[in-house]
Design a protein around this motif. Structure first.
Motif, PDB file in Angstrom:
ATOM      1  N   SER A   1       8.481   2.245   7.456  1.00 39.15           N
ATOM      2  CA  SER A   1       7.083   2.639   7.651  1.00 39.15           C
ATOM      3  C   SER A   1       6.940   4.139   7.426  1.00 39.15           C
ATOM      4  CB  SER A   1       6.626   2.283   9.073  1.00 39.15           C
ATOM      5  OG  SER A   1       6.699   0.891   9.302  1.00 39.15           O
ATOM      6  N   GLY A   2       5.779   4.532   6.912  1.00 41.37           N
ATOM      7  CA  GLY A   2       5.552   5.953   6.659  1.00 41.37           C
ATOM      8  C   GLY A   2       4.182   6.201   6.088  1.00 41.37           C
ATOM      9  N   ASP A   3       3.884   7.462   5.845  1.00 43.53           N
ATOM     10  CA  ASP A   3       2.604   7.829   5.257  1.00 43.53           C
ATOM     11  C   ASP A   3       2.714   7.851   3.732  1.00 43.53           C
ATOM     12  OD1 ASP A   3       4.123  10.087   4.817  1.00 43.53           O
ATOM     13  OD2 ASP A   3       2.969  11.384   6.155  1.00 43.53           O
ATOM     14  N   THR A   4       1.633   8.290   3.083  1.00 45.38           N
ATOM     15  CA  THR A   4       1.603   8.291   1.620  1.00 45.38           C
ATOM     16  C   THR A   4       2.732   9.117   1.027  1.00 45.38           C
ATOM     17  OG1 THR A   4      -0.794   7.965   1.601  1.00 45.38           O
ATOM     18  CG2 THR A   4       0.204   8.867  -0.398  1.00 45.38           C
ATOM     19  N   ALA A   5       2.963  10.306   1.589  1.00 45.54           N
ATOM     20  CA  ALA A   5       4.012  11.167   1.048  1.00 45.54           C
ATOM     21  C   ALA A   5       5.392  10.520   1.192  1.00 45.54           C
ATOM     22  CB  ALA A   5       3.987  12.517   1.762  1.00 45.54           C
ATOM     23  N   THR A   6       5.613   9.820   2.299  1.00 42.67           N
ATOM     24  CA  THR A   6       6.906   9.180   2.535  1.00 42.67           C
ATOM     25  C   THR A   6       7.152   8.047   1.553  1.00 42.67           C
ATOM     26  OG1 THR A   6       6.852   9.728   4.893  1.00 42.67           O
ATOM     27  CG2 THR A   6       8.276   7.912   4.221  1.00 42.67           C
TER      28      THR A   6
ATOM     29  N   PHE B   1       0.841  -1.190   0.000  1.00 47.33           N
ATOM     30  CA  PHE B   1       0.000   0.000   0.000  1.00 47.33           C
ATOM     31  C   PHE B   1       0.889   1.259   0.000  1.00 47.33           C
ATOM     32  CE2 PHE B   1      -2.685  -3.192   2.349  1.00 47.33           C
ATOM     33  CZ  PHE B   1      -3.499  -3.476   1.274  1.00 47.33           C
ATOM     34  N   TYR B   2       0.454   2.297   0.725  1.00 53.54           N
ATOM     35  CA  TYR B   2       1.272   3.506   0.867  1.00 53.54           C
ATOM     36  C   TYR B   2       1.705   3.666   2.321  1.00 53.54           C
ATOM     37  CZ  TYR B   2      -0.160   4.933  -3.805  1.00 53.54           C
ATOM     38  OH  TYR B   2      -0.360   4.996  -5.153  1.00 53.54           O
ATOM     39  N   ALA B   3       2.018   2.534   2.960  1.00 52.82           N
ATOM     40  CA  ALA B   3       2.324   2.582   4.388  1.00 52.82           C
ATOM     41  C   ALA B   3       3.631   1.887   4.752  1.00 52.82           C
ATOM     42  CB  ALA B   3       1.185   1.949   5.179  1.00 52.82           C
ATOM     43  N   TRP B   4       4.172   1.063   3.866  1.00 59.29           N
ATOM     44  CA  TRP B   4       5.321   0.247   4.258  1.00 59.29           C
ATOM     45  C   TRP B   4       6.056  -0.233   3.018  1.00 59.29           C
ATOM     46  CZ3 TRP B   4       6.556  -5.115   3.838  1.00 59.29           C
ATOM     47  CH2 TRP B   4       7.549  -5.578   4.714  1.00 59.29           C
ATOM     48  N   ALA B   5       7.366  -0.391   3.165  1.00 58.37           N
ATOM     49  CA  ALA B   5       8.188  -0.964   2.103  1.00 58.37           C
ATOM     50  C   ALA B   5       9.286  -1.805   2.748  1.00 58.37           C
ATOM     51  CB  ALA B   5       8.788   0.117   1.224  1.00 58.37           C
ATOM     52  N   LEU B   6       9.691  -2.836   2.061  1.00 56.02           N
ATOM     53  CA  LEU B   6      10.776  -3.711   2.506  1.00 56.02           C
ATOM     54  C   LEU B   6      11.882  -3.657   1.467  1.00 56.02           C
ATOM     55  CD1 LEU B   6      11.767  -5.947   4.512  1.00 56.02           C
ATOM     56  CD2 LEU B   6      10.736  -7.601   2.921  1.00 56.02           C
ATOM     57  N   MET B   7      13.137  -3.510   1.923  1.00 52.87           N
ATOM     58  CA  MET B   7      14.267  -3.446   1.000  1.00 52.87           C
ATOM     59  C   MET B   7      15.391  -4.351   1.481  1.00 52.87           C
ATOM     60  SD  MET B   7      14.482   0.493  -0.338  1.00 52.87           S
ATOM     61  CE  MET B   7      15.532   1.038   0.993  1.00 52.87           C
ATOM     62  N   THR B   8      16.162  -4.838   0.530  1.00 50.64           N
ATOM     63  CA  THR B   8      17.337  -5.640   0.847  1.00 50.64           C
ATOM     64  C   THR B   8      18.503  -4.725   1.234  1.00 50.64           C
ATOM     65  OG1 THR B   8      18.030  -5.602  -1.468  1.00 50.64           O
ATOM     66  CG2 THR B   8      16.620  -7.443  -0.760  1.00 50.64           C
ATOM     67  N   PRO B   9      19.537  -5.284   1.871  1.00 50.49           N
ATOM     68  CA  PRO B   9      20.709  -4.462   2.190  1.00 50.49           C
ATOM     69  C   PRO B   9      21.299  -3.773   0.969  1.00 50.49           C
ATOM     70  CG  PRO B   9      20.782  -6.520   3.410  1.00 50.49           C
ATOM     71  CD  PRO B   9      19.633  -6.633   2.474  1.00 50.49           C
ATOM     72  N   ALA B  10      21.274  -4.454  -0.184  1.00 55.90           N
ATOM     73  CA  ALA B  10      21.804  -3.843  -1.407  1.00 55.90           C
ATOM     74  C   ALA B  10      20.994  -2.613  -1.803  1.00 55.90           C
ATOM     75  CB  ALA B  10      21.807  -4.863  -2.542  1.00 55.90           C
ATOM     76  N   ALA B  11      19.680  -2.639  -1.559  1.00 52.41           N
ATOM     77  CA  ALA B  11      18.828  -1.491  -1.880  1.00 52.41           C
ATOM     78  C   ALA B  11      19.101  -0.328  -0.938  1.00 52.41           C
ATOM     79  CB  ALA B  11      17.361  -1.907  -1.820  1.00 52.41           C
ATOM     80  N   PHE B  12      19.256  -0.625   0.354  1.00 47.69           N
ATOM     81  CA  PHE B  12      19.593   0.440   1.302  1.00 47.69           C
ATOM     82  C   PHE B  12      20.899   1.116   0.913  1.00 47.69           C
ATOM     83  CE2 PHE B  12      16.430  -1.543   4.012  1.00 47.69           C
ATOM     84  CZ  PHE B  12      15.923  -0.479   4.747  1.00 47.69           C
ATOM     85  N   LYS B  13      21.873   0.318   0.507  1.00 45.87           N
ATOM     86  CA  LYS B  13      23.168   0.871   0.115  1.00 45.87           C
ATOM     87  C   LYS B  13      23.039   1.723  -1.140  1.00 45.87           C
ATOM     88  CE  LYS B  13      27.913  -0.506  -1.049  1.00 45.87           C
ATOM     89  NZ  LYS B  13      28.845  -1.660  -1.234  1.00 45.87           N
ATOM     90  N   ALA B  14      22.269   1.262  -2.117  1.00 48.24           N
ATOM     91  CA  ALA B  14      22.119   1.991  -3.376  1.00 48.24           C
ATOM     92  C   ALA B  14      21.444   3.339  -3.168  1.00 48.24           C
ATOM     93  CB  ALA B  14      21.331   1.150  -4.375  1.00 48.24           C
TER      94      ALA B  14
END
Length: 565
Positions: free
Chosen positions: A213-218, A172-185
């Motif tokens: 976690s965040g709101d729609t704008a985030t 949705f517009y509330a959460w995202a999951l990223m791998t360590p490679a994505a955080f680094k990029a």
């Protein structure tokens, strides 16, 4: 390859005023004839016909198979439906299709997956074929409730299947999951790196989990930092996404814009339109992007774009669903915020322009309706098809005010997925208790407060135009993703997810486009799934008992015909 006749066959009503079409016995031969089927006309009698002829893209005749075959010529394509059902094409009244299509060709799609194992398997396959350094992206379109595991993936699970590729999964517009490679990029290490209001999730031991976690704008700002597809990929994605919507029986969409949608983001859509390659009819709105300059932007963008400009495949549909930032999702707007919104709304009304506004609850929507009523006293808005989007808890008093103004209601049919097993059990009890309906005479919307747990991801949107008379519009609901429904009048349904058809029970009524305005009309209150036959029959009785204004004309001679597959 799947037999296309086993898929949904759709036709949509778009009037051909003044166009003479041949009936049985006429001189004109048909390009396509469908025989031995169940064609739901959705006329005043909800009659079912056996055959249909199509000539030059329009419905030429409906009747018995023997009668319709009189229109066959040497080049006519004849299809034996063998008892299959034909329905009108569905029109989604509120879907961000243009934005979703831009990156569709470079994303991983989790629609239709029933387990985390299957979903993660799609990422594994995408990673196997991706070039070094390519991102693996799942940009929404799923919910934990669709998985047997009833949970989100973990960072370790995502990293295991993505390998060295940076991977991003959005919920949705509330959460995202990223791998360590994505955080680094993306150079993300602290909460300050995920503005404006993002937070890096931590477990009980204070260790980062990979979630944000965040709101729609985030979440919108975070997604905008991902690599952007090339123009060619955007065109390919738009073509592919529209064909996927066709596969789900959609032949038209009403697109309310979206965050981050600049004029350049519409060029892929315009390219397909110019090439006469659109397979969906699209009406679209201008969405406010910059705080403080909304009216100036609207004036600049619409100087050469009057309301309704376009053709039967692509048409401009006004402003919204974010009309002004000061009033967007704001329960307590300032006097300055309301004054700004009033100026924009008055400007739109004076130009006879449609306006739709996102509003999320009933307790504060009165502030919006106060402005609508003030504008209406100065420049009547009835007939402009203004609408309030979402407002899932609308009260009878609110609907009465909307009805008086001729304002429509674009609502999501059912609550979002519930967080706890106790809440979900309560939803199921309420659902077994029957459908709830908006006040009779205001709108028609057959509602179940919760979907079956197996289908919580099938978010549905509905449009219910308030009011009566020749301009009244019926209520609506339809499946948003992952499945499609073709139902006969007695409740017999055939619906499919990812091409796997099975028998069940359900309810589908039709939907049509306005003959003169290119807008959506009647749609389908529906629910379906195993064990729902008793509830669906109750819903069917409810619809038959509603005012005649809700039962629009069905397909007839001269109506546009379109294959969605």
């Amino acid at each position: 390859m799947t037999n296309p006749i086993a898929r949904v066959i759709g036709f949509s009503a778009l009037a051909a005023l003044g166009l003479a079409m041949a009936g049985p016995g006429g001189a004109q031969t048909a390009d396509l004839i469908l025989l031995h089927g169940r064609i739901l006309t959705l006329d005043e009698r909800s009659s079912v016909r056996e055959a249909m002829a199509v000539s030059e893209g329009r419905i030429a005749a409906l009747g018995r198979s023997t009668e319709i075959m009189e229109l066959a010529g040497r080049k006519t394509r004849v299809v034996d439906l063998r008892g299959r059902t034909v329905i009108p094409g569905l029109i989604d009244s509120h879907i961000h299709a243009i934005r979703a299509a831009l990156s569709y060709s470079v994303e991983v799609n989790w629609i239709g997956t029933s387990s985390l194992e299957e979903a993660l398997g799609r990422i594994r396959e995408a990673a196997r074929t991706a070039k070094p350094g390519d991102w693996i992206i799942v940009a929404g379109g799923w919910t934990p409730e669709q998985f047997r595991e009833k949970r989100r993936p973990t960072q370790s699970e995502l990293a295991a299947v993505a390998g060295e590729h940076p991977a991003y999964v959005q919920l949705f517009y509330a959460w995202a999951l990223m791998t360590p490679a994505a955080f680094k990029a993306l150079n993300i290490a602290t909460d300050a790196d995920v503005g404006p209001r993002g937070k890096l999730d931590e477990d009980a031991d204070g260790k980062k989990t990979g979630g944000i976690s965040g709101d729609t704008a985030t979440i919108t700002a975070l997604f905008s930092r991902l690599p952007s597809p090339s123009f060619e990929q955007r065109v390919a994605g738009t073509r592919a996404f529209f064909r996927e919507l066709n596969r789900l029986a959609l032949t038209g969409v009403v697109d309310p814009g979206g965050f981050g949608m600049a004029p350049r983001d519409y060029q892929a859509l315009f390219k397909l339109w110019q090439d006469k390659a659109l397979t969906l009819r699209v009406v679209y709105t201008v969405f406010a992007q910059k705080r403080g300059s909304e009216l100036e932007d609207y004036r600049n963008l619409t100087q050469l774009l009057p309301m309704g400009m376009g053709d039967e495949m692509l048409r401009f549909n006004g402003i919204g669903e974010n009309v002004a930032w000061g009033m967007y999702n704001n329960d307590n707007p300032s006097e300055a915020d309301k004054a700004q919104f009033y100026e924009i709304a008055k400007w739109a009304a004076e130009r006879r322009m449609s306006l739709n506004m996102h509003w999320h609850n009933d307790r504060s929507v009165g502030q919006l309706l106060d402005i609508f009523e003030r504008v209406d006293r100065e420049s009547p808005i009835k007939g402009l098809r203004w609408a309030i989007a979402h407002l899932n808890d609308a009260s009878a008093a609110t609907l009465e005010r909307m009805k008086a103004l001729g304002v429509g209601w674009a609502m999501q049919d059912g609550r979002p997925p519930r967080a706890t097993a106790q809440d979900r059990a309560q939803d199921r009890r309420e659902c077994r208790g029957g459908y709830r309906r908006a006040p009779r005479g205001l709108v028609q919307s057959v509602r179940c407060p919760a979907l079956d747990a197996r289908r919580q991801d099938r978010r549905r949107h509905a449009l219910a135009w308030t009011g009566r008379g020749p301009d009244a519009r019926g209520g609506a609901a339809h499946v948003h993703a992952g499945q499609r429904v073709v139902c006969a009048r007695r409740g017999q349904a055939r619906f499919a997810g990812r091409g796997q058809a099975r028998r069940s029970r359900g309810l589908v009524q039709g939907l049509h486009e306005s003959a003169t305005r290119g807008h959506r009309e009647d749609r389908v209150p529906s629910d379906h799934g195993r064990g729902k036959n008793r509830v669906c029959r109750r819903a069917l009785r409810g619809i038959r008992g509603e005012p005649a204004a809700l039962r629009r004309r069905g397909p007839g001679r001269g109506d546009r015909f379109a294959w969605p597959v």
